[in-house]
Design an enzyme around this catalytic site. Structure first.
Site, short mmCIF file in Angstrom:
data_model
loop_
_atom_site.label_atom_id
_atom_site.label_comp_id
_atom_site.label_asym_id
_atom_site.label_seq_id
_atom_site.Cartn_x
_atom_site.Cartn_y
_atom_site.Cartn_z
CB CYS A 84 6.43 -1.29 -2.13
SG CYS A 84 4.55 -0.32 -3.18
CG HIS A 98 4.82 -0.61 2.27
ND1 HIS A 98 6.34 -0.15 1.95
CD2 HIS A 98 3.91 -0.13 1.68
CE1 HIS A 98 6.28 0.84 1.13
NE2 HIS A 98 4.66 0.52 0.88
CD GLU A 153 7.94 -1.13 5.07
OE1 GLU A 153 8.38 -2.46 4.83
OE2 GLU A 153 7.50 -0.08 4.49
N1 GLN Z 1 5.43 4.06 -7.03
C1 GLN Z 1 4.97 2.80 -6.82
C2 GLN Z 1 3.72 2.88 -7.19
O1 GLN Z 1 2.97 3.97 -7.03
C3 GLN Z 1 5.30 1.74 -5.64
C4 GLN Z 1 4.97 3.04 -4.39
C5 GLN Z 1 6.00 2.60 -2.65
O2 GLN Z 1 6.90 1.75 -3.04
N2 GLN Z 1 5.04 2.55 -1.79
O3 GLN Z 1 3.27 1.63 -7.52
#
Ligand code: GLN
Length: 540
Positions: free
Chosen positions: A386, A517, A519
């Protein structure tokens, strides 16, 4: 007839109620019962998405997009199930529904009261989750500790449900049995008080799980049994263990599964924990230990390292390593160090791989970007999740595609080139200051492009992965980034959103970032393909 097991905590928090609940679930599931698990968090927050990770730990996102507590991740991992949002509730969520119904005249003019209407809504949700999962047994973990005001309404729900169907409800209390250093003896009194406190809300524990640094001796079991009103066989030792995955095996040593069957009038069945045992053995076998750096910023709370914030990432690394007969040692690195002292970047050379997990905000970001440049140039395997993917794109844009002042709009909205920008619908949310539950959340399909590392790792053309973000790769820069050599190996089915970025094998042994994600989908017996691929790259 559905059966319910409430798991409550005595003496203090943080002693592993979530893992205990997940372990009970895994035992019963491996006995062949249909099992589902519910987490109750006594916060006013409607979901876990608005809580600071350093206070509350990881936000675990369900497939249907609900932002929940990390324990939901433990349940999914131990039960090998996908759980829906009805399986998570907070005080705020329950009240929100009661108030919504009151506004819609659904209580038909009657006085709506905290008792019984709030516990009744809790029970309604428990039953809905049970029906939805077609579960024989539903586990309900009540957050917090007995004696707190916050969870009283949930304990009242347990009491009312027990009153409604006395033979179908079991209460398990996870308590802490300290061995004070200066006394050197295991003390059961706090557990006795906790039990009395539980009695005062009309509940009696059927089983007590005694968390302690060691197993309980017969004398302490006897003492807890006498003063907490249960038989000594129903006092189960829950000693400190090397790995959370040992817990179901340990509980079964004391016959917990059969005891619960007795309490709930269920026929005894044998427990098949063979594959689980096989996995646990592998987590300990690793003759070679990989050393992986997890680079982020939510690690410290005062003087303490808070690895809970990244629990799913850590577990996913363990699953993938164990499956390749490898041990894994993790080092948590604070990226701000590289901003103060860039020479420190050299230390990254000692790791077999570097992982940048999800994150928000500006602190430490330039440090992460420098670290990404370093691992790219020094061909150290990299996995970005992400934020870790978005910053990988920023680094590539700046240093390879030579796009000046490339940045993410999250940090520098007025940058000359915001290669990572708001998704269009997110601009509106931000303008309305609508923050809670409005990110791009939950499972979405992702198409994989042929002849890429990602496609090879997954072994299929389309996957579904879970998201939690507001920003995306700015579509205006895709062509430029591709021309500079960045490969977008995974895209949304409409090809608008870039879901996976990677470098070709010619350029780097393994450099891959995901907008989602992965994970959240890694389970002990089914490790995630991208984590497997990353770990494989770390060994070469
Ligand atoms: N801050 C970034 C976004 O909102 C990544 C979010 C995250 O890593 N879950 O797009």
């Amino acid at each position: 007839m559905a059966k319910y097991i409430f798991i409550v905590g005595g003496v203090m928090s943080g002693i592993g109620k979530g893992v205990a609940t997940a372990s009970i679930g895994s035992i019963l599931k491996n006995k062949g019962f249909g099992v589902t698990a519910i987490k109750i968090d006594p916060y006013i927050n409607v979901d876990a998405g608005t809580m600071n990770p350093t206070e509350h730990g990881e936000v675990f996102v369900l497939d249907d997009g609900y932002e929940t507590d990390q324990d939901m991740g433990n349940y999914e991992r131990f039960l090998d199930e996908t759980l829906p949002s009805i399986n998570y509730m907070t005080t705020g969520r329950v009240y929100q529904e009661v108030i919504r119904r009151e506004r819609n005249l659904e209580y038909k003019g009657k006085n709506v009261e905290v008792v019984p209407d709030v516990p009744l809504e809790v029970i309604r949700r428990i039953k809905e989750a049970t029906t939805k999962a077609k579960a024989d047994v539903t586990l309900i973990e009540v957050g917090g500790t007995i004696g707190e005001y916050q969870n009283i309404i949930f304990l009242e729900a347990a009491r009312m449900l027990k009153h409604e169907c006395p033979t179908d409800v079991a209460v398990v209390m996870l308590s802490y049995v300290p061995i004070p250093q200066n006394i050197g003896e295991m003390k059961t009194k706090p557990t006795q008080y906790a039990s009395r406190e539980l009695n005062s809300v009309g509940l009696q524990a059927d089983v007590i799980l005694a968390r302690a640094s060691t197993s309980l001796d017969a004398k302490r079991k006897e003492k807890i049994a006498t003063f907490c009103n249960i038989s000594p066989e129903r006092v189960i030792s829950a000693p400190d263990v090397e790995s959370i995955y040992d817990v179901p095996l340990n509980f079964e040593k004391d016959g917990l599964g059969d005891i619960l069957c007795d309490v709930l009038n269920l026929k005894h069945r044998s427990t098949d924990l063979l594959s689980w045992q096989g996995f646990v053995d592998k987590t300990k076998n690793g003759n070679k230990k990989l050393h992986i750096a997890v680079l982020g910023k939510y690690f410290m709370s005062g003087d303490y390292v808070l690895s809970d914030v990244y629990i799913s990432v850590i577990e996913a690394l363990k699953h993938a390593s164990a499956h390749q007969d490898l041990g894994v040692k993790l080092s948590y690195l604070d990226s701000e160090v590289y901003e103060i002292n860039p020479a420190k970047l050299q230390e990254l050379k000692q790791y077999d791989g570097v992982l940048v997990p999800g994150g928000f905000g500006s602190r430490g970001v330039e440090g992460i970007i420098s670290a990404i440049q370093f691992v790219r140039e020094n061909k150290i395997p990299y996995l970005g999740l992400c934020y870790g993917m978005q910053l990988m794109v920023v680094e590539y844009a700046r240093n390879v595609a030579k796009i000046p002042d490339a940045h993410t709009a999250e940090i520098k909205p007025d940058a000359q080139n915001t290669v990572i920008d708001y998704m269009p619908e997110q601009k509106e949310n931000m303008a309305r200051q609508s923050f809670g539950g409005t990110m791009r959340l939950g499972g979405y399909a992702c198409k994989l492009n042929a002849n890429t590392i990602a496609r090879d790792a997954y072994g299929k053309d389309e996957v579904r992965e879970r998201h939690r973000h507001r920003y995306e790769v700015n579509p205006e820069y895709i062509v430029k980034l591709k021309e500079a050599g960045l490969v977008f190996s995974g895209v949304s089915p409409d090809e608008r959103l870039m879901e996976i970025a990677e470098l070709s094998k010619k350029e780097h042994p393994f450099m891959l970032g995901t907008q989602f994600h992965p994970e959240f989908l890694s389970h002990p017996l089914a490790p995630h393909p991208l984590f497997l691929a990353f770990i494989r790259a770390c060994t070469t």
